[in-house]
Motif scaffolding. Sequence first.
Motif, PDB file in Angstrom:
ATOM      1  N   ILE A  13      27.311  25.611  64.431  1.00 41.36           N
ATOM      2  CA  ILE A  13      25.812  25.569  64.056  1.00 41.36           C
ATOM      3  C   ILE A  13      25.821  25.010  62.491  1.00 41.36           C
ATOM      4  O   ILE A  13      26.508  25.990  61.742  1.00 41.36           O
ATOM      5  CB  ILE A  13      25.001  26.794  64.211  1.00 41.36           C
ATOM      6  CG1 ILE A  13      25.214  27.288  65.661  1.00 41.36           C
ATOM      7  CG2 ILE A  13      23.726  26.873  63.827  1.00 41.36           C
ATOM      8  CD1 ILE A  13      24.727  28.681  65.731  1.00 41.36           C
ATOM      9  N   ALA A  14      25.626  23.751  62.258  1.00 39.38           N
ATOM     10  CA  ALA A  14      25.774  23.232  60.941  1.00 39.38           C
ATOM     11  C   ALA A  14      25.114  24.157  59.977  1.00 39.38           C
ATOM     12  O   ALA A  14      23.893  24.192  60.197  1.00 39.38           O
ATOM     13  CB  ALA A  14      25.436  21.898  60.798  1.00 39.38           C
ATOM     14  N   GLY A  15      25.620  24.598  58.969  1.00 43.54           N
ATOM     15  CA  GLY A  15      25.078  25.383  57.807  1.00 43.54           C
ATOM     16  C   GLY A  15      24.938  26.740  57.731  1.00 43.54           C
ATOM     17  O   GLY A  15      24.452  27.521  56.819  1.00 43.54           O
ATOM     18  N   SER A  16      25.175  27.253  59.115  1.00 44.87           N
ATOM     19  CA  SER A  16      25.418  28.675  59.537  1.00 44.87           C
ATOM     20  C   SER A  16      26.414  29.243  58.497  1.00 44.87           C
ATOM     21  O   SER A  16      26.317  30.588  58.301  1.00 44.87           O
ATOM     22  CB  SER A  16      25.301  28.951  60.758  1.00 44.87           C
ATOM     23  OG  SER A  16      26.702  28.748  61.215  1.00 44.87           O
ATOM     24  N   GLY A  17      27.403  28.680  58.182  1.00 41.06           N
ATOM     25  CA  GLY A  17      28.654  29.229  57.133  1.00 41.06           C
ATOM     26  C   GLY A  17      28.103  29.827  56.150  1.00 41.06           C
ATOM     27  O   GLY A  17      28.562  30.821  55.544  1.00 41.06           O
ATOM     28  N   GLU A  18      26.835  29.372  55.370  1.00 39.08           N
ATOM     29  CA  GLU A  18      26.419  30.090  54.056  1.00 39.08           C
ATOM     30  C   GLU A  18      26.016  31.235  54.349  1.00 39.08           C
ATOM     31  O   GLU A  18      25.918  32.304  53.388  1.00 39.08           O
ATOM     32  CB  GLU A  18      25.142  29.051  53.809  1.00 39.08           C
ATOM     33  CG  GLU A  18      25.021  29.140  52.338  1.00 39.08           C
ATOM     34  CD  GLU A  18      26.223  28.626  51.492  1.00 39.08           C
ATOM     35  OE1 GLU A  18      26.241  29.211  50.444  1.00 39.08           O
ATOM     36  OE2 GLU A  18      26.635  27.785  51.936  1.00 39.08           O
ATOM     37  N   LEU A  19      25.839  31.816  55.484  1.00 38.55           N
ATOM     38  CA  LEU A  19      25.391  33.214  55.887  1.00 38.55           C
ATOM     39  C   LEU A  19      26.511  34.091  55.620  1.00 38.55           C
ATOM     40  O   LEU A  19      26.183  35.405  55.366  1.00 38.55           O
ATOM     41  CB  LEU A  19      24.911  33.396  57.221  1.00 38.55           C
ATOM     42  CG  LEU A  19      23.555  32.711  57.660  1.00 38.55           C
ATOM     43  CD1 LEU A  19      23.044  33.091  59.075  1.00 38.55           C
ATOM     44  CD2 LEU A  19      22.414  33.595  56.898  1.00 38.55           C
ATOM     45  N   ALA A  20      27.789  33.636  55.494  1.00 36.51           N
ATOM     46  CA  ALA A  20      28.835  34.513  54.837  1.00 36.51           C
ATOM     47  C   ALA A  20      28.691  35.081  53.623  1.00 36.51           C
ATOM     48  O   ALA A  20      29.218  35.950  53.419  1.00 36.51           O
ATOM     49  CB  ALA A  20      30.199  33.580  55.145  1.00 36.51           C
ATOM     50  N   VAL A  21      27.921  34.191  52.750  1.00 35.59           N
ATOM     51  CA  VAL A  21      27.694  34.809  51.399  1.00 35.59           C
ATOM     52  C   VAL A  21      26.846  35.822  51.703  1.00 35.59           C
ATOM     53  O   VAL A  21      26.905  36.813  50.758  1.00 35.59           O
ATOM     54  CB  VAL A  21      26.864  33.686  50.563  1.00 35.59           C
ATOM     55  CG1 VAL A  21      26.611  34.096  49.241  1.00 35.59           C
ATOM     56  CG2 VAL A  21      28.229  32.460  50.216  1.00 35.59           C
ATOM     57  N   PHE A  22      25.531  35.640  52.400  1.00 36.73           N
ATOM     58  CA  PHE A  22      24.393  36.766  52.635  1.00 36.73           C
ATOM     59  C   PHE A  22      25.280  38.040  53.062  1.00 36.73           C
ATOM     60  O   PHE A  22      25.041  38.858  52.645  1.00 36.73           O
ATOM     61  CB  PHE A  22      23.590  36.272  53.481  1.00 36.73           C
ATOM     62  CG  PHE A  22      22.336  37.180  53.778  1.00 36.73           C
ATOM     63  CD1 PHE A  22      21.548  37.543  53.006  1.00 36.73           C
ATOM     64  CD2 PHE A  22      22.417  38.005  55.172  1.00 36.73           C
ATOM     65  CE1 PHE A  22      20.472  38.441  53.305  1.00 36.73           C
ATOM     66  CE2 PHE A  22      21.463  38.797  55.293  1.00 36.73           C
ATOM     67  CZ  PHE A  22      20.410  39.261  54.623  1.00 36.73           C
ATOM     68  N   CYS A  23      25.949  37.942  53.981  1.00 34.56           N
ATOM     69  CA  CYS A  23      26.781  39.041  54.792  1.00 34.56           C
ATOM     70  C   CYS A  23      27.847  39.828  53.926  1.00 34.56           C
ATOM     71  O   CYS A  23      27.799  40.762  53.727  1.00 34.56           O
ATOM     72  CB  CYS A  23      27.664  38.685  55.709  1.00 34.56           C
ATOM     73  SG  CYS A  23      26.360  38.304  57.280  1.00 34.56           S
ATOM     74  N   GLY A  24      28.359  38.838  52.614  1.00 35.36           N
ATOM     75  CA  GLY A  24      29.157  39.655  51.734  1.00 35.36           C
ATOM     76  C   GLY A  24      28.419  40.390  50.898  1.00 35.36           C
ATOM     77  O   GLY A  24      28.854  41.358  50.299  1.00 35.36           O
ATOM     78  N   ALA A  25      27.128  39.831  50.412  1.00 36.71           N
ATOM     79  CA  ALA A  25      26.437  40.576  49.676  1.00 36.71           C
ATOM     80  C   ALA A  25      25.831  42.077  50.415  1.00 36.71           C
ATOM     81  O   ALA A  25      25.831  43.087  49.571  1.00 36.71           O
ATOM     82  CB  ALA A  25      24.955  39.765  49.233  1.00 36.71           C
ATOM     83  N   ILE A  26      25.582  41.926  51.606  1.00 36.24           N
ATOM     84  CA  ILE A  26      25.507  43.214  52.199  1.00 36.24           C
ATOM     85  C   ILE A  26      26.529  44.187  52.287  1.00 36.24           C
ATOM     86  O   ILE A  26      26.201  45.286  51.867  1.00 36.24           O
ATOM     87  CB  ILE A  26      24.907  42.616  53.740  1.00 36.24           C
ATOM     88  CG1 ILE A  26      23.614  42.178  53.976  1.00 36.24           C
ATOM     89  CG2 ILE A  26      24.892  44.182  54.531  1.00 36.24           C
ATOM     90  CD1 ILE A  26      23.295  41.593  55.259  1.00 36.24           C
ATOM     91  N   ALA A  27      27.781  43.551  52.273  1.00 38.50           N
ATOM     92  CA  ALA A  27      28.935  44.619  52.528  1.00 38.50           C
ATOM     93  C   ALA A  27      29.190  45.016  50.934  1.00 38.50           C
ATOM     94  O   ALA A  27      29.231  46.296  50.927  1.00 38.50           O
ATOM     95  CB  ALA A  27      30.167  43.931  53.004  1.00 38.50           C
ATOM     96  N   GLY A  28      29.041  44.318  49.982  1.00 33.15           N
ATOM     97  CA  GLY A  28      29.224  44.782  48.657  1.00 33.15           C
ATOM     98  C   GLY A  28      28.215  46.003  48.358  1.00 33.15           C
ATOM     99  O   GLY A  28      28.452  46.793  47.808  1.00 33.15           O
ATOM    100  N   ALA A  29      26.847  45.453  48.610  1.00 33.58           N
ATOM    101  CA  ALA A  29      25.747  46.295  48.176  1.00 33.58           C
ATOM    102  C   ALA A  29      25.823  47.701  49.002  1.00 33.58           C
ATOM    103  O   ALA A  29      25.549  48.739  48.420  1.00 33.58           O
ATOM    104  CB  ALA A  29      24.260  45.723  48.213  1.00 33.58           C
ATOM    105  N   GLY A  30      26.245  47.624  50.214  1.00 30.86           N
ATOM    106  CA  GLY A  30      26.452  48.874  51.176  1.00 30.86           C
ATOM    107  C   GLY A  30      27.476  49.522  50.411  1.00 30.86           C
ATOM    108  O   GLY A  30      27.264  50.895  50.417  1.00 30.86           O
ATOM    109  N   LEU A  31      28.630  49.082  50.117  1.00 26.47           N
ATOM    110  CA  LEU A  31      29.556  49.919  49.790  1.00 26.47           C
ATOM    111  C   LEU A  31      29.239  50.570  48.459  1.00 26.47           C
ATOM    112  O   LEU A  31      29.742  51.743  48.069  1.00 26.47           O
ATOM    113  CB  LEU A  31      30.960  49.115  49.554  1.00 26.47           C
ATOM    114  CG  LEU A  31      31.597  48.724  50.722  1.00 26.47           C
ATOM    115  CD1 LEU A  31      32.910  47.746  50.564  1.00 26.47           C
ATOM    116  CD2 LEU A  31      32.163  49.952  51.649  1.00 26.47           C
TER     117      LEU A  31
END
Length: 360
Positions: free
Chosen positions: A233-251
């Motif tokens: 899915i072209a472009g979906s890789g950018e969600l890795a940044v969003f998920c990284g933000a979720i992980a950092g904010a959650g921790l």
Amino acid sequence: MLLFLTEFFSQYASGFGVFQYLTLRGILAAGTALAISLLVGPAMIRRLNHYQVGQAVRDDGPQSHLSKTGTPTMGGSLILVAIAISSLLWGDLRNPYLWIALLVTAVFGAVGWVDDYRKVVEKDSRGLPARWKYFWQSLAGLSAAVYLYVAFDTPVTTELYIPFFKDFAWSMGPLFIVLAYFVIVGSSNAVNLTDGLDGLAILPTVMVGTALGIIAYLTGHVDFANYLHIPYIAGSGELAVFCGAIAGAGLGFLWFNTYPAQVFMGDVGALALGAALGTVAVIIRHEIVFFIMGGIFVLETVSVILQVASFKLTGKRIFRMAPIHHHYELKGWPEPRVIVRFWIITVMLVLFGLATLKLR
């Protein structure tokens, strides 16, 4: 935002080109969100205490919870601010998937904020009436589902993929909207039901979010996707940044939410984070894997459904109290034991979910 700056400066210094790598930006997003949470958290807790934005505790639950009365809530707003700032700083703002995830998270967070505000500030025990809460959740979830279907209506983005099968894909057509709606709204409420003990919901959210970030990176990379027989899915890789933000904010939030909690997430955090995970899972076409990895969320939701259905049909309860984490507390398990054991289960489920990428 910073990506644009690094692209500009890379014309003059090639070293800035390193910021084009998704993996680095995902890590930086996590670090930025973590730093925001840790730095802003103490001041936010003091402010919530000052305004007496404290949690009311039911007297028909475990007696150990009565000591939590008055603990500041609405701390989920800190998570959302950290996610938004971090994603906007390190994400590619030209990517539509990133904006969809951010907007869905913001709308569900707003619904939760209104509910929390009415409960703890206006002292209205009902909060936002259930029908209105579900209406706004449904409107946001359905809008996201319809937009994804209309704007990205290609075979790969609307097919259902089954783990363990290499070449099986069911073209859902308009049924994609139904599936996307239930995944987004369902996961939002499932995380909210799980958020009943200190740290119980946030660490599974971090773990599942991190795993979804890894999968998003793989689905957005044509070579990895072809090798693993997962949809590209072209472009979906950018969600890795969003998920990284979720992980950092959650921790960062867990630093203050671990037992005994200094602050609670509230509906503002739980509803938004659940919707965020569901949205990412829908975009990267891994709803079933998400269902596996978020098994604790599923278990909590099913326990409530079974409890209500059993009581209405037979007049008897299956569990001592629902959601199921309260059942184990009433059986005599100390709260930290329930929390850590549910964390351990989540670790195993996330690892199993990631293993399905290769077992095809």
